[in-house]
Design a protein around this motif. Structure first.
Motif, mmCIF file in Angstrom:
data_model
loop_
_atom_site.group_PDB
_atom_site.id
_atom_site.type_symbol
_atom_site.label_atom_id
_atom_site.label_comp_id
_atom_site.label_asym_id
_atom_site.label_seq_id
_atom_site.Cartn_x
_atom_site.Cartn_y
_atom_site.Cartn_z
ATOM 1 N N ASP A 230 6.933 -37.788 -3.203
ATOM 2 C CA ASP A 230 6.143 -36.546 -3.293
ATOM 3 C C ASP A 230 5.087 -37.111 -4.472
ATOM 4 O O ASP A 230 3.996 -36.203 -4.357
ATOM 5 C CB ASP A 230 6.843 -35.216 -3.805
ATOM 6 N N ARG A 231 4.965 -38.171 -5.128
ATOM 7 C CA ARG A 231 3.991 -38.579 -6.030
ATOM 8 C C ARG A 231 2.730 -38.850 -5.243
ATOM 9 O O ARG A 231 2.623 -39.566 -4.081
ATOM 10 C CB ARG A 231 4.490 -39.603 -6.743
ATOM 11 N N HIS A 232 1.557 -38.509 -5.688
ATOM 12 C CA HIS A 232 0.216 -38.674 -5.026
ATOM 13 C C HIS A 232 -1.107 -38.198 -5.920
ATOM 14 O O HIS A 232 -0.760 -37.527 -6.905
ATOM 15 C CB HIS A 232 0.272 -37.843 -3.807
ATOM 16 N N ASP A 233 -2.047 -38.728 -5.502
ATOM 17 C CA ASP A 233 -3.565 -38.304 -6.233
ATOM 18 C C ASP A 233 -4.086 -37.433 -5.307
ATOM 19 O O ASP A 233 -4.045 -37.586 -4.038
ATOM 20 C CB ASP A 233 -4.229 -39.714 -6.463
ATOM 21 N N ILE A 234 -4.995 -36.624 -6.077
ATOM 22 C CA ILE A 234 -5.868 -35.754 -5.240
ATOM 23 C C ILE A 234 -7.199 -36.443 -4.531
ATOM 24 O O ILE A 234 -7.456 -37.088 -5.291
ATOM 25 C CB ILE A 234 -6.130 -34.631 -6.106
ATOM 26 N N PRO A 235 -7.238 -36.188 -3.414
ATOM 27 C CA PRO A 235 -8.416 -36.638 -2.493
ATOM 28 C C PRO A 235 -9.780 -35.833 -3.235
ATOM 29 O O PRO A 235 -9.772 -34.850 -2.671
ATOM 30 C CB PRO A 235 -8.196 -36.691 -1.328
ATOM 31 N N ARG A 236 -10.423 -36.318 -4.184
ATOM 32 C CA ARG A 236 -11.177 -35.411 -4.836
ATOM 33 C C ARG A 236 -12.329 -34.923 -4.130
ATOM 34 O O ARG A 236 -12.783 -33.822 -4.181
ATOM 35 C CB ARG A 236 -11.828 -36.313 -6.033
ATOM 36 N N HIS A 237 -12.957 -35.811 -3.189
ATOM 37 C CA HIS A 237 -13.900 -35.254 -2.244
ATOM 38 C C HIS A 237 -13.546 -34.222 -1.120
ATOM 39 O O HIS A 237 -14.227 -33.626 -0.529
ATOM 40 C CB HIS A 237 -14.581 -36.382 -1.490
ATOM 41 N N ASP A 238 -12.417 -34.179 -1.023
ATOM 42 C CA ASP A 238 -11.760 -33.108 -0.141
ATOM 43 C C ASP A 238 -11.587 -31.702 -0.665
ATOM 44 O O ASP A 238 -11.125 -30.850 0.124
ATOM 45 C CB ASP A 238 -10.451 -33.716 0.536
#
Length: 216
Positions: A56-64
């Motif tokens: 479940d670990r992840h980074d946010i897709p900032r441009h989305d």
């Protein structure tokens, strides 16, 4: 008993808005998990520290990011600089491309189209090296050694991704990049070679001469 709106207003009026990463008057709704966070760094820190399920670990897709929540009135809305309900400026620096807000304009933020992200330090002080794929100080324009996609990798010491790190970065004489604080830590442990290619990170000629004198 104060309402959530009153608490948000009092919190903002006191000047203590935003988070430890940015001063701003909005939060973001993460498109990846639909949760609300103060900023992308707050999201990434929370999600990458999950112990229940590492998947479940992840980074946010900032441009989305498409939705922000005003910290003053609580109105959720499309990404824009001023709140559609109360009119407050949610960030003195605003980049519609990066969906980025920051009230601390002393950082001299600017957007680099070629990097695809916002950077600090003033656009007039930097140039984008197409071969290295990143922005460097203009003082290095004719002096740095190009390494393809020089910052598109993890720091060789702490393994944090360098391209969008918030920490200071230095370019070694060999052209490889590394966090400045990591270089200083290396020097404290008498490590004077690049962790990537093993070339010296500083002029070692005086030391070599001293060693030669000791030997002979």
């Amino acid at each position: 008993m104060s309402t959530e709106f009153e608490a948000q207003s009092n919190f903002t009026e006191s000047g203590n808005y935003g988070c430890s990463h940015y001063r701003r008057k909005c939060k973001i709704r993460a498109p990846c998990c639909n949760e609300v966070f103060d900023c992308r760094h707050c999201h990434n820190e929370a999600k990458n520290s999950l112990e229940t399920n590492p998947l479940d670990r992840h980074d946010i897709p900032r441009h989305d990011v498409t939705k922000v929540i005003c910290s003053v009135c609580g109105t959720e809305q499309d990404v824009q600089q001023n709140c559609i309900n109360c009119g407050v400026c949610m960030g003195k620096y605003f980049c519609a491309k990066c969906k980025f807000f920051d009230d601390d304009i002393a950082k001299n933020q600017y957007h680099c189209d070629e990097c695809g992200i916002c950077r600090t330090g003033g656009q007039e002080n930097f140039f984008h090296c197409k071969q290295c794929g990143c922005c460097y100080s203009k003082l290095m324009k004719d002096a740095h050694r190009c390494v393809e996609r020089a910052m598109h990798h993890n720091c060789p010491v702490c393994f944090e991704f360098l391209f969008d790190t918030m920490k200071d970065i230095t370019v070694l004489p060999c052209g490889h990049t590394i966090h400045l604080e990591c270089v200083r830590e290396m020097e404290q442990h008498y490590r004077y070679s690049c962790p990537v290619c093993s070339k010296s990170i500083c002029d070692m000629s005086r030391l070599w001469r001293k060693l030669d004198q000791e030997v002979f």
